[in-house]
Design an enzyme around this catalytic site. Sequence first.
Site, PDB file in Angstrom:
ATOM      1  N   HIS A  17       0.965  -1.239  -0.119  1.00  0.00           N
ATOM      2  CA  HIS A  17       0.094   0.065   0.051  1.00  0.00           C
ATOM      3  C   HIS A  17       1.006   1.195  -0.073  1.00  0.00           C
ATOM      4  O   HIS A  17       0.671   2.163  -0.767  1.00  0.00           O
ATOM      5  CB  HIS A  17      -0.816   0.106   1.234  1.00  0.00           C
ATOM      6  CG  HIS A  17      -1.855  -1.041   1.373  1.00  0.00           C
ATOM      7  ND1 HIS A  17      -2.021  -1.597   2.576  1.00  0.00           N
ATOM      8  CD2 HIS A  17      -2.696  -1.695   0.551  1.00  0.00           C
ATOM      9  CE1 HIS A  17      -3.029  -2.531   2.515  1.00  0.00           C
ATOM     10  NE2 HIS A  17      -3.598  -2.426   1.089  1.00  0.00           N
ATOM     11  N   LYS A  41     -17.673  -6.397   5.144  1.00  0.00           N
ATOM     12  CA  LYS A  41     -16.221  -7.309   5.452  1.00  0.00           C
ATOM     13  C   LYS A  41     -16.500  -7.364   7.106  1.00  0.00           C
ATOM     14  O   LYS A  41     -17.100  -6.620   7.716  1.00  0.00           O
ATOM     15  CB  LYS A  41     -14.935  -6.521   5.187  1.00  0.00           C
ATOM     16  CG  LYS A  41     -14.760  -6.552   3.728  1.00  0.00           C
ATOM     17  CD  LYS A  41     -12.997  -6.204   3.765  1.00  0.00           C
ATOM     18  CE  LYS A  41     -12.624  -6.390   2.268  1.00  0.00           C
ATOM     19  NZ  LYS A  41     -11.324  -6.101   2.095  1.00  0.00           N
ATOM     20  N   ARG A  91      -2.383  -6.276  -8.335  1.00  0.00           N
ATOM     21  CA  ARG A  91      -1.097  -7.349  -7.999  1.00  0.00           C
ATOM     22  C   ARG A  91      -1.184  -8.333  -8.860  1.00  0.00           C
ATOM     23  O   ARG A  91      -0.283  -8.638  -9.444  1.00  0.00           O
ATOM     24  CB  ARG A  91      -1.370  -7.813  -6.623  1.00  0.00           C
ATOM     25  CG  ARG A  91      -0.851  -7.043  -5.467  1.00  0.00           C
ATOM     26  CD  ARG A  91      -1.474  -7.519  -4.358  1.00  0.00           C
ATOM     27  NE  ARG A  91      -3.057  -7.212  -4.320  1.00  0.00           N
ATOM     28  CZ  ARG A  91      -3.968  -7.200  -3.276  1.00  0.00           C
ATOM     29  NH1 ARG A  91      -3.318  -7.511  -1.841  1.00  0.00           N
ATOM     30  NH2 ARG A  91      -5.148  -6.930  -3.311  1.00  0.00           N
ATOM     31  N   SER A 129      -3.124  -7.401   3.329  1.00  0.00           N
ATOM     32  CA  SER A 129      -3.348  -7.423   4.652  1.00  0.00           C
ATOM     33  C   SER A 129      -3.650  -8.587   5.178  1.00  0.00           C
ATOM     34  O   SER A 129      -3.138  -9.055   6.335  1.00  0.00           O
ATOM     35  CB  SER A 129      -4.568  -6.225   4.905  1.00  0.00           C
ATOM     36  OG  SER A 129      -4.053  -5.076   4.338  1.00  0.00           O
TER      37      SER A 129
HETATM   38  P1  ADP Z   1      -5.891  -5.910   0.926  1.00  0.00           P
HETATM   39  O1  ADP Z   1      -6.790  -6.191   1.968  1.00  0.00           O
HETATM   40  O2  ADP Z   1      -6.033  -6.756  -0.394  1.00  0.00           O
HETATM   41  O3  ADP Z   1      -4.426  -5.783   1.251  1.00  0.00           O
HETATM   42  P2  ADP Z   1      -7.161  -3.317   0.522  1.00  0.00           P
HETATM   43  O4  ADP Z   1      -8.684  -3.325   0.373  1.00  0.00           O
HETATM   44  O5  ADP Z   1      -6.410  -2.571   1.645  1.00  0.00           O
HETATM   45  O6  ADP Z   1      -6.286  -4.666   0.312  1.00  0.00           O
HETATM   46  O7  ADP Z   1      -6.526  -2.552  -0.745  1.00  0.00           O
HETATM   47  C1  ADP Z   1      -6.591  -1.334  -1.265  1.00  0.00           C
HETATM   48  C2  ADP Z   1      -5.903  -1.245  -2.423  1.00  0.00           C
HETATM   49  O8  ADP Z   1      -4.742  -1.333  -2.526  1.00  0.00           O
HETATM   50  C3  ADP Z   1      -6.466  -2.082  -3.752  1.00  0.00           C
HETATM   51  O9  ADP Z   1      -6.630  -1.356  -4.854  1.00  0.00           O
HETATM   52  C4  ADP Z   1      -5.629  -3.041  -3.556  1.00  0.00           C
HETATM   53  O10 ADP Z   1      -5.486  -3.823  -4.980  1.00  0.00           O
HETATM   54  C5  ADP Z   1      -4.212  -2.266  -3.359  1.00  0.00           C
HETATM   55  N1  ADP Z   1      -3.237  -3.313  -2.770  1.00  0.00           N
HETATM   56  C6  ADP Z   1      -3.195  -4.078  -1.738  1.00  0.00           C
HETATM   57  N2  ADP Z   1      -1.980  -4.631  -1.663  1.00  0.00           N
HETATM   58  C7  ADP Z   1      -1.150  -4.178  -2.774  1.00  0.00           C
HETATM   59  C8  ADP Z   1       0.138  -4.639  -3.156  1.00  0.00           C
HETATM   60  N3  ADP Z   1       0.877  -5.376  -2.332  1.00  0.00           N
HETATM   61  N4  ADP Z   1       0.775  -3.942  -4.000  1.00  0.00           N
HETATM   62  C9  ADP Z   1      -0.334  -2.975  -4.812  1.00  0.00           C
HETATM   63  N5  ADP Z   1      -1.413  -2.560  -4.536  1.00  0.00           N
HETATM   64  C10 ADP Z   1      -1.936  -3.322  -3.400  1.00  0.00           C
END
Ligand code: ADP
Length: 171
Positions: A17, A41, A91, A129
């Site tokens: 992130h 969620k 990703r 996450s």
């Molecule tokens: P997650 O729970 O899958 O980590 P979130 O809902 O918090 O993700 O994700 C917010 C945004 O960040 C989404 O657009 C997701 O695709 C992106 N994201 C999450 N992890 C990564 C990563 N490792 N690299 C790039 N983008 C990411």
Amino acid sequence: MRRAIYPGSFDPVTLGHLNIIKRAAVIFDELIVCVCVNSAKNAGLFTPEERVELIRRVTEGLPNVKVDRTSHLVADYARQHGAQVLVKGLRAVSDYENEIQMAMLNNKLYDRLDTVFLYTRPKYAYLSSTVVKEMARYGADLRDFVPRQIIVDVEAKARGLELPRHEERPQ
Ligand code: ADP
């Protein structure tokens, strides 16, 4: 001024992130990282307020990055905050299908709203996450997963402890 919003759950914010945040902050004049409280969620590890606090801590040195949270639709939040761009991270191909559907839906809800996708740097492609929470529960080293300023908090939460007091955090 080009203002963009980076929405997500951020439970907790990961190095993946943070990488997207830094790159988007270079592209846009202002970036609002918005913790979205998603009713579908489950409760999550951190409360929305705690997630905001963790993101604020790791983005302290980025003057054009703001952090907020909402329980409303992202499209409504964008309209209310004068933003016409959403930033999303991609990703893998598996992310694409969902994200493109969300992008179209958000444009349907607010026709000035566009979504910009930033591909992940390969070294973060496996990170989510969910992975972080799983690793933390098993006591794995989190240095490759989350920003160092929040490692102690994630470890403590995953073990069901109270969050560490400020003076106990690594500087
Ligand atoms: P997650 O729970 O899958 O980590 P979130 O809902 O918090 O993700 O994700 C917010 C945004 O960040 C989404 O657009 C997701 O695709 C992106 N994201 C999450 N992890 C990564 C990563 N490792 N690299 C790039 N983008 C990411």
